[in-house]
Design a protein around this motif. Structure first.
Motif, PDB file in Angstrom:
ATOM      1  N   SER A 134      53.942  57.792  31.548  1.00  0.00           N
ATOM      2  CA  SER A 134      53.492  57.029  32.713  1.00  0.00           C
ATOM      3  C   SER A 134      52.947  55.670  32.300  1.00  0.00           C
ATOM      4  O   SER A 134      53.159  54.665  32.996  1.00  0.00           O
ATOM      5  CB  SER A 134      52.438  57.817  33.490  1.00  0.00           C
ATOM      6  OG  SER A 134      51.195  57.877  32.806  1.00  0.00           O
ATOM      7  N   LEU A 135      52.251  55.618  31.176  1.00  0.00           N
ATOM      8  CA  LEU A 135      51.729  54.346  30.677  1.00  0.00           C
ATOM      9  C   LEU A 135      52.857  53.421  30.246  1.00  0.00           C
ATOM     10  O   LEU A 135      52.823  52.206  30.500  1.00  0.00           O
ATOM     11  CB  LEU A 135      50.791  54.611  29.498  1.00  0.00           C
ATOM     12  CG  LEU A 135      49.479  55.317  29.843  1.00  0.00           C
ATOM     13  CD1 LEU A 135      49.003  56.179  28.692  1.00  0.00           C
ATOM     14  CD2 LEU A 135      48.418  54.308  30.225  1.00  0.00           C
ATOM     15  N   ILE A 136      53.871  53.994  29.592  1.00  0.00           N
ATOM     16  CA  ILE A 136      55.000  53.189  29.129  1.00  0.00           C
ATOM     17  C   ILE A 136      55.764  52.617  30.316  1.00  0.00           C
ATOM     18  O   ILE A 136      56.104  51.424  30.341  1.00  0.00           O
ATOM     19  CB  ILE A 136      55.916  54.025  28.227  1.00  0.00           C
ATOM     20  CG1 ILE A 136      55.164  54.464  26.964  1.00  0.00           C
ATOM     21  CG2 ILE A 136      57.173  53.243  27.852  1.00  0.00           C
ATOM     22  CD1 ILE A 136      55.886  55.521  26.143  1.00  0.00           C
ATOM     23  N   VAL A 137      56.022  53.439  31.311  1.00  0.00           N
ATOM     24  CA  VAL A 137      56.754  52.981  32.494  1.00  0.00           C
ATOM     25  C   VAL A 137      55.952  51.918  33.243  1.00  0.00           C
ATOM     26  O   VAL A 137      56.510  50.933  33.735  1.00  0.00           O
ATOM     27  CB  VAL A 137      57.096  54.165  33.414  1.00  0.00           C
ATOM     28  CG1 VAL A 137      57.577  53.690  34.772  1.00  0.00           C
ATOM     29  CG2 VAL A 137      58.157  55.042  32.758  1.00  0.00           C
ATOM     30  N   ARG A 138      54.651  52.094  33.314  1.00  0.00           N
ATOM     31  CA  ARG A 138      53.832  51.069  33.975  1.00  0.00           C
ATOM     32  C   ARG A 138      53.941  49.729  33.244  1.00  0.00           C
ATOM     33  O   ARG A 138      54.096  48.674  33.876  1.00  0.00           O
ATOM     34  CB  ARG A 138      52.369  51.513  34.028  1.00  0.00           C
ATOM     35  CG  ARG A 138      51.530  50.590  34.905  1.00  0.00           C
ATOM     36  CD  ARG A 138      50.083  51.002  34.948  1.00  0.00           C
ATOM     37  NE  ARG A 138      49.438  50.364  36.101  1.00  0.00           N
ATOM     38  CZ  ARG A 138      48.167  49.970  36.124  1.00  0.00           C
ATOM     39  NH1 ARG A 138      47.409  50.117  35.039  1.00  0.00           N
ATOM     40  NH2 ARG A 138      47.665  49.410  37.189  1.00  0.00           N
ATOM     41  N   ALA A 139      53.865  49.770  31.920  1.00  0.00           N
ATOM     42  CA  ALA A 139      53.965  48.534  31.142  1.00  0.00           C
ATOM     43  C   ALA A 139      55.349  47.906  31.260  1.00  0.00           C
ATOM     44  O   ALA A 139      55.481  46.675  31.270  1.00  0.00           O
ATOM     45  CB  ALA A 139      53.628  48.812  29.683  1.00  0.00           C
ATOM     46  N   LEU A 140      56.396  48.729  31.353  1.00  0.00           N
ATOM     47  CA  LEU A 140      57.755  48.212  31.505  1.00  0.00           C
ATOM     48  C   LEU A 140      58.000  47.632  32.893  1.00  0.00           C
ATOM     49  O   LEU A 140      58.943  46.863  33.076  1.00  0.00           O
ATOM     50  CB  LEU A 140      58.766  49.336  31.242  1.00  0.00           C
ATOM     51  CG  LEU A 140      58.979  49.744  29.790  1.00  0.00           C
ATOM     52  CD1 LEU A 140      59.704  51.083  29.712  1.00  0.00           C
ATOM     53  CD2 LEU A 140      59.750  48.671  29.032  1.00  0.00           C
ATOM     54  N   SER A 141      57.158  48.002  33.856  1.00  0.00           N
ATOM     55  CA  SER A 141      57.400  47.631  35.249  1.00  0.00           C
ATOM     56  C   SER A 141      56.597  46.438  35.716  1.00  0.00           C
ATOM     57  O   SER A 141      56.826  45.941  36.827  1.00  0.00           O
ATOM     58  CB  SER A 141      57.080  48.830  36.162  1.00  0.00           C
ATOM     59  OG  SER A 141      57.848  49.959  35.830  1.00  0.00           O
ATOM     60  N   THR A 142      55.649  45.976  34.896  1.00  0.00           N
ATOM     61  CA  THR A 142      54.750  44.922  35.337  1.00  0.00           C
ATOM     62  C   THR A 142      55.026  43.605  34.617  1.00  0.00           C
ATOM     63  O   THR A 142      55.611  43.588  33.520  1.00  0.00           O
ATOM     64  CB  THR A 142      53.282  45.336  35.110  1.00  0.00           C
ATOM     65  OG1 THR A 142      52.415  44.358  35.688  1.00  0.00           O
ATOM     66  CG2 THR A 142      52.980  45.445  33.618  1.00  0.00           C
ATOM     67  N   THR A 143      54.579  42.517  35.219  1.00  0.00           N
ATOM     68  CA  THR A 143      54.607  41.208  34.566  1.00  0.00           C
ATOM     69  C   THR A 143      53.194  40.738  34.233  1.00  0.00           C
ATOM     70  O   THR A 143      53.007  39.589  33.815  1.00  0.00           O
ATOM     71  CB  THR A 143      55.289  40.170  35.474  1.00  0.00           C
ATOM     72  OG1 THR A 143      54.597  40.114  36.737  1.00  0.00           O
ATOM     73  CG2 THR A 143      56.746  40.529  35.710  1.00  0.00           C
ATOM     74  N   ASP A 144      52.214  41.604  34.417  1.00  0.00           N
ATOM     75  CA  ASP A 144      50.820  41.255  34.171  1.00  0.00           C
ATOM     76  C   ASP A 144      50.456  41.540  32.714  1.00  0.00           C
ATOM     77  O   ASP A 144      50.492  42.693  32.275  1.00  0.00           O
ATOM     78  CB  ASP A 144      49.911  42.047  35.121  1.00  0.00           C
ATOM     79  CG  ASP A 144      48.444  41.728  34.892  1.00  0.00           C
ATOM     80  OD1 ASP A 144      48.040  40.582  35.153  1.00  0.00           O
ATOM     81  OD2 ASP A 144      47.707  42.628  34.426  1.00  0.00           O
ATOM     82  N   ASP A 145      50.108  40.513  31.966  1.00  0.00           N
ATOM     83  CA  ASP A 145      49.813  40.669  30.539  1.00  0.00           C
ATOM     84  C   ASP A 145      48.676  41.649  30.290  1.00  0.00           C
ATOM     85  O   ASP A 145      48.731  42.463  29.357  1.00  0.00           O
ATOM     86  CB  ASP A 145      49.454  39.320  29.926  1.00  0.00           C
ATOM     87  CG  ASP A 145      50.652  38.392  29.790  1.00  0.00           C
ATOM     88  OD1 ASP A 145      51.768  38.825  30.122  1.00  0.00           O
ATOM     89  OD2 ASP A 145      50.466  37.242  29.348  1.00  0.00           O
ATOM     90  N   ALA A 146      47.627  41.574  31.110  1.00  0.00           N
ATOM     91  CA  ALA A 146      46.467  42.435  30.893  1.00  0.00           C
ATOM     92  C   ALA A 146      46.834  43.906  31.056  1.00  0.00           C
ATOM     93  O   ALA A 146      46.368  44.762  30.290  1.00  0.00           O
ATOM     94  CB  ALA A 146      45.350  42.052  31.861  1.00  0.00           C
TER      95      ALA A 146
END
Length: 488
Positions: free
Chosen positions: A409-421
């Motif tokens: 879930s963390l990986i998919v969230r990071a792959l889905s966002t453009t927010d650096d933070a």
């Protein structure tokens, strides 16, 4: 998964024994560089499959990563599928690739396709990788033709299931089938695998008559599971204390037929509460259209392509009409599951396809307002399977139960966002929750990452590798930033 896999929880003194069973020695995290982070890969002579292009990619990307622990994780995780899960052979003079999940020696259509995805961009330059992909596409086609309702298969197509939990299932178990849980996404992943390979290489070799027959079987199965003319041929029940392991009366709870495709199970292998599973229907729309592109361009099979597009259009219309709901605060979002009678569930599960993954999968635009509302709600207390603890926060699911977060879930969230933070926070959490093993796991306890399931889970390892590749290609500066001070 059944009880056998739910009990694969590793803690304290058992951690070393669990890792040893997979040939992996634990190492304490955060101890420095060089010898303090010894490679967790098998010795070169023991690796199942070696690609020079992948080895070069590991070296190239590792040089971009400032954090030695993250570089170590990447070098362990990215090649894990090739190192440990690939079994190459030939069938009728053509390559055959059997890719196991890790600690279970069977091929899941979903997992195997997802496990190799991060190597696609290298296939054009590496003949061995092309052979791997050709063999896996062929293996998928043969598996679908054995039984399009099965989710997992044996290496020997004449063998009965070797999975203890599946041997007594009340369903039509054919030779070669390991488990027969009907999941829409299993067939979607076969189509996504084909499209990804075609787009990366323009190599038409795998797209023969056998492949076309399998794709027609996929379209036929999806139409059967629209259930317009009855429940269809699939039925499944399992004796289990877990309600997520079986289907009511073999078919699931009642539905009003509306053009959406029914699914017995989710990509977690857990039973659907309502059979009209929205993320998988949206994924089916996308992958049917992708398959049509391959059929048109690689085979000039306009009949197959047109049939797939007609079905995709029908399912898209139905899902847009029936697959939405309102939350308690009035937000208009995608539902997780619906029954056609007006009842809907809002939740999200870490397994893909999920609501959170829809933009990354290409099912909706990333700037789509409804999806953004949906993803925000999924990463909040509006989702009963969202957990926050001292080890991190993220989405889990019924499969491992309350308080267990899936790194996926963390990986998919990071792959889905453009927010650096957000990307950095996800990366920092992943770094801090591998429990010193150097690999991703299925799930970890929200307050104690040393309590985790599955020390050999190749899909999660491959996804982590894909995340690092994505950051290297789109935001390389983030790989130079320190992670230790980021709150998780």
């Amino acid at each position: 998964m059944p009880t056998d896999r739910r009990n694969l929880m590793v803690r304290g003194a058992l951690l070393g024994a669990g890792l040893a069973s997979a040939g992996i020695a634990p190492v304490a995290a955060g101890q420095g560089t060089g010898a303090r982070f010894p490679s967790k890969r098998p010795a070169p002579a023991d690796r199942r499959f070696v690609s020079s292009a992948v080895e070069q990619e590991i070296a190239r990307v590792s040089r971009m990563i400032a954090d030695p622990e993250v570089a170590w994780l990447f070098a362990n995780c990215y090649p894990n599928t090739l190192d440990t899960t690939v079994r190459m052979a030939t069938v009728d003079g053509k390559p055959d690739s059997f890719v196991i999940t890790g600690d279970i020696p069977c091929l899941w259509l979903r997992d195997s396709a997802a496990q190799v995805k991060s190597y696609l961009h290298l296939a054009r330059q590496d003949a061995k990788l092309r052979e791997l992909f050709r063999g896996l596409i062929a293996r998928h086609a043969r598996s679908v033709l054995i039984d399009p309702y099965a989710n997992a298969f044996m290496e020997d197509p004449s063998a009965p299931t070797a999975l203890s939990w599946a041997k007594a299932d009340d369903t039509e178990m054919r030779p070669g089938v390991a488990e027969r849980k009907w999941e829409i996404d299993s067939l979607c992943y076969s189509m996504r695998l084909s499209h990804g390979y075609w787009r990366a290489t323009r190599d038409a070799a795998p797209f023969d008559m056998q492949w076309a027959d399998a794709m027609r079987a996929i379209v036929r199965t999806f139409r059967e599971q629209q259930r317009k003319d009855g429940p269809g041929p699939y039925k499944f029940q399992r004796a289990s204390r877990q309600p997520t392991e079986t289907l009511l009366a073999g078919y699931g709870t009642p539905t009003r037929k509306n053009g959406m495709i029914h699914s017995g199970f989710r990509p977690s292998d857990d039973a659907c509460q309502y059979s009209l599973f929205v993320p998988a229907n949206l994924f089916a729309v996308t992958t049917l259209r992708e398959m049509a592109q391959v059929a048109n361009e690689a085979r000039r099979d306009t009949a197959l392509a047109d049939d797939a597009v007609r079905l995709a259009d029908e399912v898209a219309t139905a899902t847009a009409q029936h697959g939405i709901m309102r939350l308690a605060d009035g937000s208009d979002v995608w539902a997780y599951e619906v029954d056609g009678y007006g009842n809907a569930i809002f939740m999200d599960d870490a397994n893909v396809p999920s609501l959170s993954s829809l933009a990354w999968l290409g099912c909706v635009p990333a700037d789509d307002a409804r999806w953004q509302r949906t993803a925000k709600a999924a990463w909040s207390e509006a989702n009963p399977w969202f957990f926050k603890g001292t080890a991190g926060e993220g989405i889990g699911g019924p499969h491992q139960g309350v308080n267990y977060i899936w790194p996926m879930s963390l990986i998919v969230r990071a792959l889905s966002t453009t927010d650096d933070a957000t990307i950095l926070q996800c990366l920092a959490t992943l770094k801090r929750t591998h429990a010193g093993t150097g690999f991703m796991h299925e799930a970890f306890e929200k307050d104690d990452a040393a309590k985790f399931s599955r020390d050999w889970f190749a899909w999660a390892n491959g996804l982590f590798g894909e995340l690092i590749l994505h950051i290297a290609a789109t935001r390389p500066r983030l790989l130079k930033m320190p992670l230790d001070g980021i709150k998780v």
